[in-house]
Write a protein that holds these residues in place. Structure first.
Motif, short mmCIF file in Angstrom:
data_model
loop_
_atom_site.label_atom_id
_atom_site.label_comp_id
_atom_site.label_asym_id
_atom_site.label_seq_id
_atom_site.Cartn_x
_atom_site.Cartn_y
_atom_site.Cartn_z
N ASP A 5 0.73 -1.43 -0.19
CA ASP A 5 0.23 0.42 -0.21
C ASP A 5 1.35 1.57 -0.09
O ASP A 5 2.40 1.36 0.22
CB ASP A 5 -0.74 -0.52 1.60
CG ASP A 5 -0.38 0.22 2.11
OD1 ASP A 5 1.37 0.22 2.89
OD2 ASP A 5 -1.24 -0.01 3.63
N HIS A 112 -0.76 11.46 -1.93
CA HIS A 112 -2.90 11.34 -2.44
C HIS A 112 -3.47 13.11 -3.00
O HIS A 112 -3.78 13.62 -3.86
CB HIS A 112 -3.91 12.18 -1.28
CG HIS A 112 -3.91 10.21 -0.75
ND1 HIS A 112 -2.93 10.24 0.51
CD2 HIS A 112 -4.77 9.56 -0.47
CE1 HIS A 112 -3.15 8.82 1.33
NE2 HIS A 112 -4.39 8.33 0.56
N LYS A 123 -3.32 4.44 -9.01
CA LYS A 123 -4.67 3.82 -8.04
C LYS A 123 -5.60 4.84 -7.38
O LYS A 123 -4.76 5.31 -7.12
CB LYS A 123 -4.44 2.75 -7.02
CG LYS A 123 -5.69 1.87 -6.57
CD LYS A 123 -4.99 0.68 -5.65
CE LYS A 123 -6.14 0.42 -5.18
NZ LYS A 123 -6.14 -0.51 -4.24
N ASP A 125 -7.86 6.84 -4.58
CA ASP A 125 -8.14 6.16 -3.16
C ASP A 125 -9.30 7.07 -3.17
O ASP A 125 -9.56 7.86 -3.58
CB ASP A 125 -6.53 6.97 -2.35
CG ASP A 125 -6.84 7.01 -1.17
OD1 ASP A 125 -6.10 6.06 -1.03
OD2 ASP A 125 -7.78 7.58 -0.39
N ALA A 135 -3.66 7.18 -5.35
CA ALA A 135 -2.77 6.47 -3.62
C ALA A 135 -1.23 6.93 -4.19
O ALA A 135 -0.96 6.14 -4.98
CB ALA A 135 -2.53 5.65 -3.65
N GLU A 152 0.77 3.59 -5.73
CA GLU A 152 -0.28 1.99 -6.19
C GLU A 152 -1.12 2.14 -7.17
O GLU A 152 -0.98 3.06 -7.67
CB GLU A 152 -1.59 2.32 -4.48
CG GLU A 152 -1.31 1.99 -3.65
CD GLU A 152 -1.96 2.02 -2.59
OE1 GLU A 152 -3.49 0.90 -3.13
OE2 GLU A 152 -2.08 2.39 -1.53
#
Length: 153
Positions: A5, A112, A123, A125, A135, A152
């Motif tokens: 993660d 973020h 990815k 989030d 992410a 990610e």
């Protein structure tokens, strides 16, 4: 890294940076000493402190970074050539302020970012209520700005 993660990505990046600095201090001491004396005084001491200090690098979310920058502008502590608005990329002047001033010269992960300003393969989030973020992270280092990025996938 499979099944990693964003926290794992940041931790591995931090360990990598510390390892590279330790290796450079051990195997390139003469070159670093020359650079320390002729180009950037305090470089060796700063690198040594990063290697020996067990305090983690600073971690902040993009939204928090924007708030920090906007507050600095409103207090009159900083002015920037590029606007500080949520959804806009961070520029070198913003990154340097966050790392050099806000974090006191400590390496800083900004995580973020808005999905619209990052590559499609990162990815998504769901950590921001009504805002689409991914992410991902950028590692900012003192006097330079962004050193590396990760996400990610």
């Amino acid at each position: 890294m499979a099944w990693a993660d964003l926290d794992d990505v940041c931790s591995v990046a931090e360990g990598l940076v510390r390892h590279v600095l330790a290796d450079a201090l051990e195997h390139s001491a003469d070159e670093l000493a020359f650079f320390d004396q002729s180009v950037l005084q305090g470089l060796v001491a700063h690198h040594e402190s990063l290697v020996t200090n067990t305090t983690s690098f600073v971690r902040i979310r993009y939204s928090e970074a924007i708030h920090i920058l906007q507050e600095a502008v409103s207090r009159g502590d900083a002015s920037f050539d590029y606007p500080v608005l949520w959804g806009c990329p961070l520029h070198v002047e913003h990154e340097r302020y966050l790392c050099d001033t806000y974090a006191g010269g400590r390496p800083t992960f900004v995580t973020h970012y808005p999905a619209a300003i990052k590559p499609f393969y990162m990815k998504e989030d769901d950590g921001e209520c009504d805002r689409k973020v991914v992410a991902c992270t950028d590692l900012l280092v003192p006097r330079v700005a962004e050193l590396l990025g990760g996400s990610e996938r």
